[in-house]
Write an enzyme that holds these catalytic residues in place. Sequence first.
Site, mmCIF file in Angstrom:
data_model
loop_
_atom_site.group_PDB
_atom_site.id
_atom_site.type_symbol
_atom_site.label_atom_id
_atom_site.label_comp_id
_atom_site.label_asym_id
_atom_site.label_seq_id
_atom_site.Cartn_x
_atom_site.Cartn_y
_atom_site.Cartn_z
ATOM 1 N N TYR A 111 -0.657 2.817 -6.777
ATOM 2 C CA TYR A 111 0.590 2.709 -6.021
ATOM 3 C C TYR A 111 0.610 1.381 -5.276
ATOM 4 O O TYR A 111 -0.371 1.000 -4.633
ATOM 5 C CB TYR A 111 0.719 3.849 -5.007
ATOM 6 C CG TYR A 111 1.935 3.725 -4.113
ATOM 7 C CD1 TYR A 111 3.141 4.326 -4.460
ATOM 8 C CD2 TYR A 111 1.885 2.989 -2.929
ATOM 9 C CE1 TYR A 111 4.266 4.199 -3.649
ATOM 10 C CE2 TYR A 111 3.004 2.859 -2.110
ATOM 11 C CZ TYR A 111 4.194 3.460 -2.484
ATOM 12 O OH TYR A 111 5.303 3.313 -1.697
ATOM 13 N N GLU A 168 8.906 -1.089 -4.707
ATOM 14 C CA GLU A 168 7.820 -0.143 -4.992
ATOM 15 C C GLU A 168 7.492 -0.076 -6.474
ATOM 16 O O GLU A 168 8.389 -0.060 -7.314
ATOM 17 C CB GLU A 168 8.224 1.251 -4.488
ATOM 18 C CG GLU A 168 7.196 2.343 -4.736
ATOM 19 C CD GLU A 168 7.705 3.701 -4.277
ATOM 20 O OE1 GLU A 168 7.527 4.011 -3.086
ATOM 21 O OE2 GLU A 168 8.288 4.432 -5.108
#
Length: 376
Positions: free
Chosen positions: A102, A190
């Site tokens: 992530y 993101e």
Amino acid sequence: MKIHEYQAKELFATYGIPVDRSIVCRSVEDAVKAYSQLDSQKVIVKAQVHTGGRGKAGGVKLANGEVELRKHAAAILGMDIKGFIVDRILVGQAINIEKEYYVSYVVDRKSKSTILMLSKEGGMDIEEVARTSPEKIHRFVIDPSIGVPDYLAREAAFKLFDDIKQVRQAAVIFQKLYKLFVATDASLAEINPLVLTKEGDIMAIDAKMTFDDNALFRHPKIAALNEPTEEEKKEQNAKSKGFSYVNLGGEIGCMVNGAGLAMATMDMIKLYGGNPANFLDIGGSSNPTKVIEAMKLLLSDQNVKVVMINIFGGITRCDDVAKGLLEAFKQFKTDIPVVIRLTGTNEKEGRAMLQGSGLYVAETMGEATEKAVSLT
């Protein structure tokens, strides 16, 4: 403002961030054409909606061959995911994933700067990781005067990778993602997941970006991608009429003049056990037309069971507000009870005008709030 995954990936690609090859489709036949263009036996089919949790909802499927592709495309198109109807899908090459990570840049109010967030727990809800295993999330506060220099990018990359070749690849991606984040006035950029493939490559196979609405005038191409929800359209319409409006999903519709008083009104409603349906500041004007438009806006919310109007007459005259309300109820009928508190300039005249109108008139904020909550 949010954009879809495929749109974010296009922005990623323009900044040199490696992404998987994929094609957006709006029908099953489009998906079949995309499948032939991708020239890959296995493909991933992903719903394109402005919400998370697509995988859990069944909106992400792996297809092995054209038959499975048709089946998954037909099932996902038209699917309802958290109130969003899927009208397009992304068909992409299946990637040989070795590990998922992530990565994101987000504006952090606490540090008053951008932060780089990293985790080896990619592909999961980062909120859940933060709640259950906060030690697995690494944060780097970015100094806007220096950005993300080589040493910082490598330090961050070492949090995810041990192999120096992978560290170098990741560091470059982190730097390019930050440049994109700043250049587009984004509030979030993101990658979840950023993947390490079995071939040793690092790439973004998902992309998410949101942008600061107040900066969209600088980015007309990005602004053109805006697809507001019905609630967002309502907020934009309210803004065009001079209101500050935010839907909150409760049962008591609020109309207040002044942002501070509006916040205090919502606090009072919660204190008395109710739930505010919205934040609505009609400003300092005493224009009756504004009151009419505000009432229409509140009553268009199907969740609203009671309307509470809280007016402090400084610049705004209470009798003008009362006049606007009486004119509003001549234009449309409603069974929803309305509680109004008027205090300040011409308050007695305003309250006198409302006598016999069917509205619940209160003198104090506590009295009005208690009545509104009881009526729900």
